[in-house]
Design a protein around this motif. Structure first.
Motif, PDB file in Angstrom:
ATOM      1  N   ILE A  73       0.795  -1.210   0.032  1.00 39.80           N
ATOM      2  CA  ILE A  73      -0.011  -0.003  -0.118  1.00 39.80           C
ATOM      3  C   ILE A  73       0.828   1.204  -0.167  1.00 39.80           C
ATOM      4  CG2 ILE A  73      -1.496   1.321   1.413  1.00 39.80           C
ATOM      5  CD1 ILE A  73      -2.844  -1.367   2.177  1.00 39.80           C
ATOM      6  N   LEU A  74       1.975   1.078   0.803  1.00 45.44           N
ATOM      7  CA  LEU A  74       2.643   2.375   0.814  1.00 45.44           C
ATOM      8  C   LEU A  74       3.581   2.598  -0.420  1.00 45.44           C
ATOM      9  CD1 LEU A  74       4.437   1.866   4.355  1.00 45.44           C
ATOM     10  CD2 LEU A  74       2.836   3.659   3.759  1.00 45.44           C
ATOM     11  N   ARG A  75       3.836   1.504  -1.163  1.00 46.32           N
ATOM     12  CA  ARG A  75       4.341   1.788  -2.368  1.00 46.32           C
ATOM     13  C   ARG A  75       3.541   2.344  -3.492  1.00 46.32           C
ATOM     14  NH1 ARG A  75       6.189  -3.050  -2.528  1.00 46.32           N
ATOM     15  NH2 ARG A  75       8.317  -2.685  -1.724  1.00 46.32           N
ATOM     16  N   GLU A  76       2.179   1.945  -3.615  1.00 49.72           N
ATOM     17  CA  GLU A  76       1.401   2.352  -4.412  1.00 49.72           C
ATOM     18  C   GLU A  76       0.937   3.567  -4.219  1.00 49.72           C
ATOM     19  OE1 GLU A  76       0.427   0.731  -7.155  1.00 49.72           O
ATOM     20  OE2 GLU A  76       1.456  -1.113  -6.835  1.00 49.72           O
ATOM     21  N   GLU A  77       0.752   4.115  -2.938  1.00 46.79           N
ATOM     22  CA  GLU A  77       0.540   5.580  -2.589  1.00 46.79           C
ATOM     23  C   GLU A  77       1.661   6.572  -3.030  1.00 46.79           C
ATOM     24  OE1 GLU A  77      -2.309   4.882   1.339  1.00 46.79           O
ATOM     25  OE2 GLU A  77      -0.201   5.531   1.613  1.00 46.79           O
ATOM     26  N   ASN A  78       2.876   5.979  -2.748  1.00 43.18           N
ATOM     27  CA  ASN A  78       4.048   6.836  -3.277  1.00 43.18           C
ATOM     28  C   ASN A  78       4.156   6.806  -4.587  1.00 43.18           C
ATOM     29  OD1 ASN A  78       4.598   7.316  -0.578  1.00 43.18           O
ATOM     30  ND2 ASN A  78       6.454   5.705  -0.589  1.00 43.18           N
ATOM     31  N   LEU A  79       3.820   6.009  -5.424  1.00 52.14           N
ATOM     32  CA  LEU A  79       3.787   6.080  -6.813  1.00 52.14           C
ATOM     33  C   LEU A  79       2.605   6.977  -7.287  1.00 52.14           C
ATOM     34  CD1 LEU A  79       5.014   4.701  -9.279  1.00 52.14           C
ATOM     35  CD2 LEU A  79       3.356   2.746  -9.126  1.00 52.14           C
TER      36      LEU A  79
END
Length: 362
Positions: A73-79
């Motif tokens: 989730i953190l990776r997708e939000e940062n993307l």
């Protein structure tokens, strides 16, 4: 002038070559903007499903699987945050395509935007950026594009670089995300046995808080020493000097002793050596007391543990350790954090945190 450029481009295309075309670059960049907006909508739907799956794992009391989902989730939000910044940079390049066409080198005004777009071809999950990269390669050369892909010029936008660069998210950040989801969806979740913070501060020692006891003379009680006042001091008569009689070799002075022999003291000589602060305590007695307080000599020292690095790694925090592939590191502390160990590089004499997925046990 424009007629000459068009004639040159036509001639090159007729012979099978490729040249840079500003109009083509502008069209490809606009196509990238459309793809980014489409990807944002797709990512929002995928992020909603991912949050639901994470919440279900929290309800089923599966924290380890939930942490894995939380990192996704953190990776997708940062993307998605990087997509918003990338749209702004693309608009800057689209509005200045004429500068690119008229200059031989990349204009300084859009240098950061161009290098960031090239760097994002590997990290932003956008296929249309690859075509834009090829156009920049025709204009500025292969070396410029290769340096931009590796960020060797350190010109990539700092916010985008921090958001979508390959990284291992710290455990407290993942736990905070899970706590936010538990509050949002009304799920009972508590952090248990987590160490804060992930990176130790500079004041944190790497040795036990209780040092090895080192005895001193002050630790031993002094005896009540009273000098014997009844003993009379000896007197020497200096009225007449002693007569020197030469009786041959037997009366000659002894040769100087061997210096190595002076270093070897017998037990009787060591018994006669006393400590200045304790006249009645001999050197051997003090040594015996000291040996009782130290570790047993028969106990073997703990064996050092080493790990071998698998890939190159550049430190991304002050407490991390940079290293190259196929190098042995000495393990100082195992599982300093979840997914991290503390190691020492014996060649550079530097120590720091190392991700466990970059090393293997010997």
């Amino acid at each position: 002038m424009q007629y000459l450029k068009n004639s040159y481009n036509y001639a090159v295309n007729w012979w099978g070559g490729e040249v840079f075309d500003a109009k083509q670059l502008k069209g490809k960049l606009n196509y990238c903007k459309a793809e980014i907006k489409t990807m944002k909508g797709y990512k929002e739907n995928a992020l909603f499903k991912l949050e639901k799956a994470t919440v279900d794992l929290l309800r089923d009391n599966q924290p380890i699987q939930a942490k894995i989902k939380g990192e996704e989730i953190l990776r997708e939000e940062n993307l998605m945050k990087a997509y918003d910044i990338l749209l702004t940079l693309i608009d800057q390049v689209v509005s200045r395509t004429t500068y690119i066409e008229d200059s031989e080198e990349c204009p300084q005004l859009i240098f950061e935007a161009v290098t960031t777009i090239i760097w994002c071809t590997r990290h932003a999950e956008l296929d249309s950026l690859k075509q834009v990269k090829e156009l920049f390669k025709l204009k500025f050369g292969d070396t410029f594009v290769a340096d931009a892909e590796e960020n060797k010029m350190l010109s990539v936008n700092e916010k985008i670089f921090q958001l979508i660069r390959p990284q291992v998210y710290p455990v407290p950040k993942i736990n905070q995300k899970l706590m936010d989801l538990s509050i949002k969806y009304n799920v009972n979740y508590q952090i248990k046995n987590e160490h804060q913070p992930v990176y130790p501060s500079a004041e944190t020692t790497m040795y036990p808080s209780f040092p090895k006891y080192q005895p001193s003379i002050q630790d031993f009680p002094k005896p009540n020493y009273q000098p014997d006042m009844t003993q009379q001091p000896t007197t020497t008569n200096f009225s007449a000097p002693p007569q020197e009689v030469d009786d041959g070799p037997s009366s000659w002075p002894a040769p100087p002793p061997n210096p190595q022999a002076l270093l070897k003291k017998t037990d009787d000589e060591e018994d006669e050596m006393y400590v200045d602060d304790e006249p009645n305590v001999s050197y051997l007695d003090l040594k015996k007391r000291f040996d009782k307080l130290t570790l047993n000599e028969d106990e073997e020292a703990p064996k050092k543990k080493y790990v071998t690095t698998l890939y190159d790694y550049d430190a991304r925090a002050p407490d991390e350790l940079s290293f190259s592939a196929h190098v042995q590191l000495e393990v100082i502390s195992e599982e300093k954090e979840e997914g991290w160990i503390e190691c020492l590089d014996t060649q550079s004499n530097q120590k720091g945190l190392v991700p466990t997925n970059y090393v293997s046990n010997n």
